[in-house]
Every structure is written in C-alpha cells, then in structure tokens.
Design a protein around this motif. Sequence first.
Motif, PDB file in Angstrom:
ATOM      1  N   GLN A  19     -31.045  -9.976  -1.374  1.00 15.48           N
ATOM      2  CA  GLN A  19     -32.066  -9.423  -0.361  1.00 15.48           C
ATOM      3  C   GLN A  19     -32.327  -8.036  -0.797  1.00 15.48           C
ATOM      4  O   GLN A  19     -31.632  -7.157  -1.575  1.00 15.48           O
ATOM      5  CB  GLN A  19     -31.551  -9.380   0.945  1.00 15.48           C
ATOM      6  CG  GLN A  19     -31.196 -10.785   1.377  1.00 15.48           C
ATOM      7  CD  GLN A  19     -30.452 -10.876   2.651  1.00 15.48           C
ATOM      8  OE1 GLN A  19     -30.023  -9.922   2.982  1.00 15.48           O
ATOM      9  NE2 GLN A  19     -30.722 -11.989   3.439  1.00 15.48           N
ATOM     10  N   ALA A  20     -33.687  -7.508  -0.447  1.00 19.05           N
ATOM     11  CA  ALA A  20     -33.946  -6.048  -0.711  1.00 19.05           C
ATOM     12  C   ALA A  20     -32.996  -5.004   0.012  1.00 19.05           C
ATOM     13  O   ALA A  20     -32.499  -4.060  -0.735  1.00 19.05           O
ATOM     14  CB  ALA A  20     -35.206  -5.944  -0.390  1.00 19.05           C
ATOM     15  N   ARG A  21     -32.868  -4.984   1.339  1.00 21.98           N
ATOM     16  CA  ARG A  21     -31.982  -3.993   1.923  1.00 21.98           C
ATOM     17  C   ARG A  21     -30.722  -4.502   2.387  1.00 21.98           C
ATOM     18  O   ARG A  21     -30.586  -5.575   3.070  1.00 21.98           O
ATOM     19  CB  ARG A  21     -32.727  -3.597   2.970  1.00 21.98           C
ATOM     20  CG  ARG A  21     -34.046  -2.560   2.400  1.00 21.98           C
ATOM     21  CD  ARG A  21     -34.760  -2.146   3.632  1.00 21.98           C
ATOM     22  NE  ARG A  21     -35.371  -3.367   4.242  1.00 21.98           N
ATOM     23  CZ  ARG A  21     -35.619  -3.334   5.680  1.00 21.98           C
ATOM     24  NH1 ARG A  21     -35.397  -2.177   6.350  1.00 21.98           N
ATOM     25  NH2 ARG A  21     -36.319  -4.292   6.184  1.00 21.98           N
ATOM     26  N   PRO A  22     -29.613  -3.892   2.427  1.00 22.91           N
ATOM     27  CA  PRO A  22     -28.523  -4.297   2.781  1.00 22.91           C
ATOM     28  C   PRO A  22     -28.361  -4.265   4.533  1.00 22.91           C
ATOM     29  O   PRO A  22     -29.313  -3.512   5.046  1.00 22.91           O
ATOM     30  CB  PRO A  22     -27.265  -3.269   2.441  1.00 22.91           C
ATOM     31  CG  PRO A  22     -28.223  -2.112   2.212  1.00 22.91           C
ATOM     32  CD  PRO A  22     -29.478  -2.596   1.766  1.00 22.91           C
ATOM     33  N   HIS A  23     -27.413  -5.027   5.203  1.00 26.03           N
ATOM     34  CA  HIS A  23     -27.342  -4.789   6.523  1.00 26.03           C
ATOM     35  C   HIS A  23     -26.761  -3.457   6.914  1.00 26.03           C
ATOM     36  O   HIS A  23     -25.772  -2.962   6.192  1.00 26.03           O
ATOM     37  CB  HIS A  23     -26.648  -5.770   7.210  1.00 26.03           C
ATOM     38  CG  HIS A  23     -27.194  -7.579   7.007  1.00 26.03           C
ATOM     39  ND1 HIS A  23     -26.387  -8.344   6.257  1.00 26.03           N
ATOM     40  CD2 HIS A  23     -28.093  -7.779   7.580  1.00 26.03           C
ATOM     41  CE1 HIS A  23     -27.326  -9.340   6.432  1.00 26.03           C
ATOM     42  NE2 HIS A  23     -28.271  -8.943   6.917  1.00 26.03           N
ATOM     43  N   THR A  38     -26.922  -8.659  -0.541  1.00 21.17           N
ATOM     44  CA  THR A  38     -27.818  -7.743  -1.249  1.00 21.17           C
ATOM     45  C   THR A  38     -28.384  -8.100  -2.537  1.00 21.17           C
ATOM     46  O   THR A  38     -29.429  -7.699  -2.668  1.00 21.17           O
ATOM     47  CB  THR A  38     -27.207  -6.342  -1.036  1.00 21.17           C
ATOM     48  OG1 THR A  38     -26.458  -6.108   0.136  1.00 21.17           O
ATOM     49  CG2 THR A  38     -28.268  -5.194  -1.143  1.00 21.17           C
ATOM     50  N   ALA A  89     -32.309  -9.192   6.169  1.00 23.33           N
ATOM     51  CA  ALA A  89     -32.277  -7.796   5.277  1.00 23.33           C
ATOM     52  C   ALA A  89     -32.408  -6.837   6.203  1.00 23.33           C
ATOM     53  O   ALA A  89     -33.610  -6.619   6.706  1.00 23.33           O
ATOM     54  CB  ALA A  89     -32.941  -7.944   4.069  1.00 23.33           C
ATOM     55  N   GLY A  90     -31.737  -5.752   6.118  1.00 21.84           N
ATOM     56  CA  GLY A  90     -31.905  -4.487   6.885  1.00 21.84           C
ATOM     57  C   GLY A  90     -31.527  -4.387   8.255  1.00 21.84           C
ATOM     58  O   GLY A  90     -31.676  -3.317   8.765  1.00 21.84           O
TER      59      GLY A  90
END
Length: 281
Positions: free
Chosen positions: A133-137, A130, A177-178
């Motif tokens: 990357q912008a958003r976590p899984h 994260t 991400a996400g």
Amino acid sequence: SRPVKLSVQLYGYGEGRKLLLARDVTALEQAEAMRRDFVANVSHEIRTPLTVLAGFVETLQNLPLEADERRRYLDLMAQQAERMQHLVEDLLTLSRLEGSPLPSNNDWMLVSQLLKRCENEARGLSTALTRKQARPHVLNFPDAQVLAEAGEIAGASAELHSAFSNLLANAMRYTPAGGQIDVSWQKLEDGSARFSVRDSGPGIDPKYVSRLTERFYRVDRSRSRDTGGTGLGLAIVKHVLQRHGAKLSIDSELGKGSEFAVTFPASRVRPGQSGEAVARP
Ligand code: ADP
C-alpha cells in the motif's frame, strides 16, 4: 415462539395400556445442522485454494514457461498453500479451545508486556502491508505511563495474545492505507479493565454485527479473502474471551470505523508491583 421438533414414540405395555413418550429434539437437531454446516464450510474453504493450486501445477506441467513466469506461478502457489496452512492452524486452535477447560492456575502477566508484544507485531505487519500500500497506517498504542500503571492480568498468555493480535490484525487488514488505529487500555471504576482497538476503517452495518463471531461468517466474502482471512479469527477471539470471563463488545458505524473492546472482570485484574511494570523499549 420458535417451532419445536418432537420425537414421539408409542409403547404398549400391560393389558391394553399405552405409553406415549415425546422428546424435545430441537436442540439436538440444531447441533447436528450446525455440525453439517461446519463440515461443509471447512470443505469449501479447503477446496478453493486446492483447486487453484492444482490449476497452477497443471500449467507448470504442460506449458513451457520462461524462468520468471515459472517463478510467478510458484509464488502464487505458495500463497494458496499458506492460506490452507492458516486455515488448518485456526481450526486446530478452535478445537483446542473448545475441548479444554482453562487451567485453574492461571498465570498473572504484565499487561505492559502483552501490549508491547502486540505493538511490535502490529508495526511489523504494518511494514509488510506498506510494501503493497502507498501509505502506512497511523498506529497509536498506550504510552509508557499507561503501561506502567496497567498492572497485571490473569489468564493464559498465549491465548490472550492471540485474541488481541487477531483484533489488531483485523483493524489493520480492513482499514485502508493511511487510516488510523488506536489501541487503549483503561482501568474502570469497578476494578475491571478494558482493552480496545479502534479503527478508521469501513465500519460494519449494525445488522451484521451480532454474527461476526460465528465461524466462517464474513460480511464481504471476496474482500476478506483478499486480505488473507480465514473467517475464524473472531470465533477464536470469542472462545478465548469466554474462557477468561471477559466480554467482547463491538461498536461500529458504516463509513466511520469500528471499535472492538474487551472487558475483563475485576477478579482477573490487579495492580502490578511498582517499578516492575515499566514498559521496555
Ligand atoms: P476474517 O478472516 O474474514 O477477517 P474474522 O472472524 O476475523 O474473519 O472477521 C469476520 C468478519 O468481520 C470479516 O470478514 C469482516 O467482514 C468483519 N470485520 C472484522 N473486523 C473488522 C474491522 N476492523 N473492520 C471492518 N470489518 C471487520
């Protein structure tokens, strides 16, 4: 019908008698070709980071750099060294797995403990990813109830842990991400048990699926490098599972995601002592 390679020898004996000996050396030649490929692959995998590393060393030696620039170069060098370390570790793991039989006195371990450990590591990896990357899984693991009822499994715990965490790490590394990752544990009717990791990642074209567990096989070389893979993860998973009489099945659809599932035979699964299997926080 596949071509067969024969090694033929003609022996003379007695009075004018001859003996023709033909040996099928197809398998031998195949094994030899595989060994050659393997050595070539390993050499290539080591040479690439080594070349990059040598390039950075030369730059540091020859260019007068500002402190922060030097620091950046050193970080990049550390990355390459780490890549080689991972590769060597994976190679050693593979050769250990191939060279030794699974000890017959396998330990029984709590599935809940194994999965909790995987979950903690996955959440750690998620935090690390994260940062970039912008958003976590979105990570979904079996709940306390499922864990409490999961019972025990027989095997080498370090090996099973490494197989599960390899599957999880792949799901996280290849899913953008996400994306969502669902981990499940299921007891099946016939007493066997099924562990699965499902992701909402890019998926894999069915025509490549059967080759994924080959050493150094990658669907997309450049992307796999970016994600820090050695190309040996699934080969290790396959070996571990073989040693445990377990089966890996891969179900994937391009653009939708993948599921990697492991089925353990009933002989390796037993209900846990009640109360003991409750998940720890
Ligand atoms: P790598 O170190 O390249 O990840 P692996 O043996 O773990 O090596 O995986 C082999 C290849 O399988 C990967 O390079 C990738 O192309 C593909 N793969 C594995 N897991 C996934 C996944 N969850 N989603 C998409 N592709 C995957």
